[in-house]
Design an enzyme around this catalytic site. Structure first.
Site, mmCIF file in Angstrom:
data_model
loop_
_atom_site.group_PDB
_atom_site.id
_atom_site.type_symbol
_atom_site.label_atom_id
_atom_site.label_comp_id
_atom_site.label_asym_id
_atom_site.label_seq_id
_atom_site.Cartn_x
_atom_site.Cartn_y
_atom_site.Cartn_z
ATOM 1 N N ARG A 113 0.826 -1.214 0.000
ATOM 2 C CA ARG A 113 0.000 0.000 0.000
ATOM 3 C C ARG A 113 0.856 1.257 0.000
ATOM 4 O O ARG A 113 0.462 2.292 -0.540
ATOM 5 C CB ARG A 113 -0.936 -0.031 1.212
ATOM 6 C CG ARG A 113 -2.084 -1.062 1.053
ATOM 7 C CD ARG A 113 -2.622 -1.490 2.395
ATOM 8 N NE ARG A 113 -3.833 -2.305 2.336
ATOM 9 C CZ ARG A 113 -3.855 -3.621 2.111
ATOM 10 N NH1 ARG A 113 -2.741 -4.287 1.885
ATOM 11 N NH2 ARG A 113 -5.008 -4.291 2.095
ATOM 12 N N ASP A 154 -3.917 -15.317 7.591
ATOM 13 C CA ASP A 154 -2.663 -15.808 6.997
ATOM 14 C C ASP A 154 -1.855 -16.669 7.962
ATOM 15 O O ASP A 154 -0.823 -17.224 7.592
ATOM 16 C CB ASP A 154 -1.802 -14.625 6.538
ATOM 17 C CG ASP A 154 -2.429 -13.911 5.353
ATOM 18 O OD1 ASP A 154 -3.213 -14.540 4.623
ATOM 19 O OD2 ASP A 154 -2.141 -12.713 5.164
HETATM 20 C C1 S3P Z 1 -4.289 -9.028 2.321
HETATM 21 C C2 S3P Z 1 -5.552 -9.518 2.613
HETATM 22 C C3 S3P Z 1 -5.810 -10.941 2.855
HETATM 23 C C4 S3P Z 1 -4.541 -11.705 3.153
HETATM 24 C C5 S3P Z 1 -3.439 -11.367 2.213
HETATM 25 C C6 S3P Z 1 -3.101 -9.902 2.279
HETATM 26 C C7 S3P Z 1 -4.132 -7.583 2.082
HETATM 27 O O1 S3P Z 1 -6.394 -11.494 1.702
HETATM 28 O O2 S3P Z 1 -4.788 -13.103 3.122
HETATM 29 O O3 S3P Z 1 -2.280 -12.117 2.509
HETATM 30 O O4 S3P Z 1 -2.991 -7.101 2.064
HETATM 31 O O5 S3P Z 1 -5.149 -6.911 1.904
HETATM 32 P P1 S3P Z 1 -7.997 -11.509 1.447
HETATM 33 O O6 S3P Z 1 -8.438 -10.146 1.205
HETATM 34 O O7 S3P Z 1 -8.148 -12.393 0.243
HETATM 35 O O8 S3P Z 1 -8.568 -12.117 2.686
#
Ligand code: S3P
Length: 434
Positions: free
Chosen positions: A26, A316
């Site tokens: 981000r 995660d």
């Molecule tokens: C993330 C959101 C999660 C996570 C991924 C990173 C993010 O995914 O599993 O490793 O940085 O917004 P999901 O939005 O698919 O849950």
């Protein structure tokens, strides 16, 4: 690349794991579309975050670094991105692909997003569908998989969207598209998910409205002002050492400067419910994100029913938590975690298979798993190109009866490039082959 682990040992010492992956992505994305120069420190120099940097370079953004975690992004403003010459390769990174799709929907050019073998199997309709509702033209392949082409026409309208699943990636995708949309874009989530996008937008001076616990809204057409970002250590990477210390007698490890955002601390809550000896010190707020030092000492864990409200907050961390469950006394039950089946691998099946190879009774269910604590044996397990599977089985060796051999470990570099070095320093008996 393969990992070879000798059984036994414990982990000790003070470690700082690399920067948070979600925040690193981000910081580049928002820095790129801000006005002015954004200086980032603590940036994750892993392949996933580098994929995001490369994509923005391909769209004309000057980015210096990363060098020892420092990155300087010369923002081009909300409307300064340029059409890339070819497809944007997101490698293994679902976050890059899904968040970028939202940004690209607001541009006046077309771009195609491609990925590696694992990413190419992952569902993209979850972002394509709401982006189309905003007026974007988005094409995916059979089954809604990548490559994904976004034909930006520079005309988006704000919508309200009720997320069908708890996904920070989909929420963030829509908020990024919303920056370019006419009027208001709002998203309601079925359960709280990581809110780094919202926090960082505020840090860039962009108004984001939180309406109650579940809805976030913003209006298009504003501007982002460059800022400085200090990326905390990734709690998802710290997790491997937290679990390592929790399961291996004699362990005492401290992880410093770890991000403790309330939307990310499910692993701490779950480990504590399992009886882990875990304390937090030096709590402070850095750049809008809470951080602190986490100390974990060995204590015998017990199996639990994992509260479903913790699932998105630890999404995660489950591969590592399954190793904790395998070392716990009694049965651990996970429900409401069907999202684990569409991560970098099907983490329920792949972990169940690996645990079974090591002699643990692990019964996959459609939305979770039931794990009986027992004695870990030895054997060869497959990571299925999934970094977190590879690191989780590395940790398992601390309590294994014999060596563990893990195949396909290259992707550990996507999130934790110095994992082996830190693991060795902490006391794990890990070696790399190939
Ligand atoms: C993330 C959101 C999660 C996570 C991924 C990173 C993010 O995914 O599993 O490793 O940085 O917004 P999901 O939005 O698919 O849950």
């Amino acid at each position: 690349m393969e990992f070879l682990l000798k059984p036994g040992g414990c982990v000790t010492g003070t470690l700082r794991v690399p920067g948070d992956k979600s925040i690193s992505h981000r910081s580049i994305m928002l820095g790129a579309i801000a006005d002015g120069v954004t200086d980032i420190s603590g940036f994750l120099e892993g392949e996933d975050a580098l994929s995001t940097i490369n994509a923005f370079r391909a769209m004309g953004v000057a980015i210096e670094g990363p060098e020892q975690g420092r990155v300087r992004v010369h923002g081009v403003g909300l409307h300064g991105l340029r059409a890339p010459q070819g497809p944007l390769d997101m490698g293994n990174s679902g976050t890059s692909m899904r968040l970028l799709a939202g940004l690209l929907a607001g541009q006046r050019f077309s771009a195609t997003l491609i990925g590696d073998v694992s990413l190419s199997k992952r569902p993209m309709e979850r972002v394509a569908k709401p982006l189309r509702l905003m007026g974007a033209s988005v094409d995916t392949q059979e089954g809604g998989r990548p490559p994904m082409t976004i034909n930006g026409q520079g005309r988006l309208r704000g919508i309200h969207y009720d997320l069908p699943m708890a996904s920070a990636q989909v929420k963030s995708c829509l908020l990024l598209a919303g920056l370019y949309a006419e009027g208001e874009t709002s998203v309601t989530e079925p359960a709280p998910t990581r809110d780094h996008t919202e926090r960082m937008l505020s840090g860039f001076g962009y108004a984001v409205e939180q309406r109650g616990p579940a809805t976030v809204a913003l209006r298009g057409g504003g501007r982002l002002n460059a800022t400085a970002i200090d990326v905390p250590a990734d709690i998802s990477s710290a997790t491997f050492f937290m679990v390592a210390a929790a399961i291996a007698p004699g362990s005492d490890v401290t992880l410093t400067h770890v991000g403790l955002n309330p939307t990310r601390i499910g692993v701490i809550n779950i480990l504590r419910l399992m009886g882990a000896d875990l304390t937090i010190a030096n709590e402070r707020v850095v750049g809008g994100e809470p951080v602190g030092d986490i100390r974990v000492r060995f204590a015998q864990l017990k199996g639990i029913d994992i509260p479903e409200d913790q699932v998105p907050l630890a999404i995660d961390e489950f591969p590592a938590l399954f190793i904790a469950a395998a070392c716990a006394e009694g049965v651990t039950v996970l429900r409401g975690a069907e999202e684990l089946r569409v991560k970098e691998s099907d983490r329920i099946q792949v972990m169940a298979d690996g645990l079974a190879t090591l002699g643990i009774r692990a019964e996959p269910t459609p939305d979770g798993i039931v794990i009986e604590g027992g004695r870990l044996g030895s054997g060869t397990v497959h990571s299925h190109h999934d970094h977190r599977i590879a690191m989780s089985f590395s940790v398992a060796a601390l309590r294994a009866g014999g060596p563990i051999h893990i195949e396909n470990c290259d992707n550990v570099a996507t999130s934790f490039p110095n994992f082996v070095e830190l693991a060795q320093r902490a006391g794990m008996r890990i070696e790399v082959k190939g």
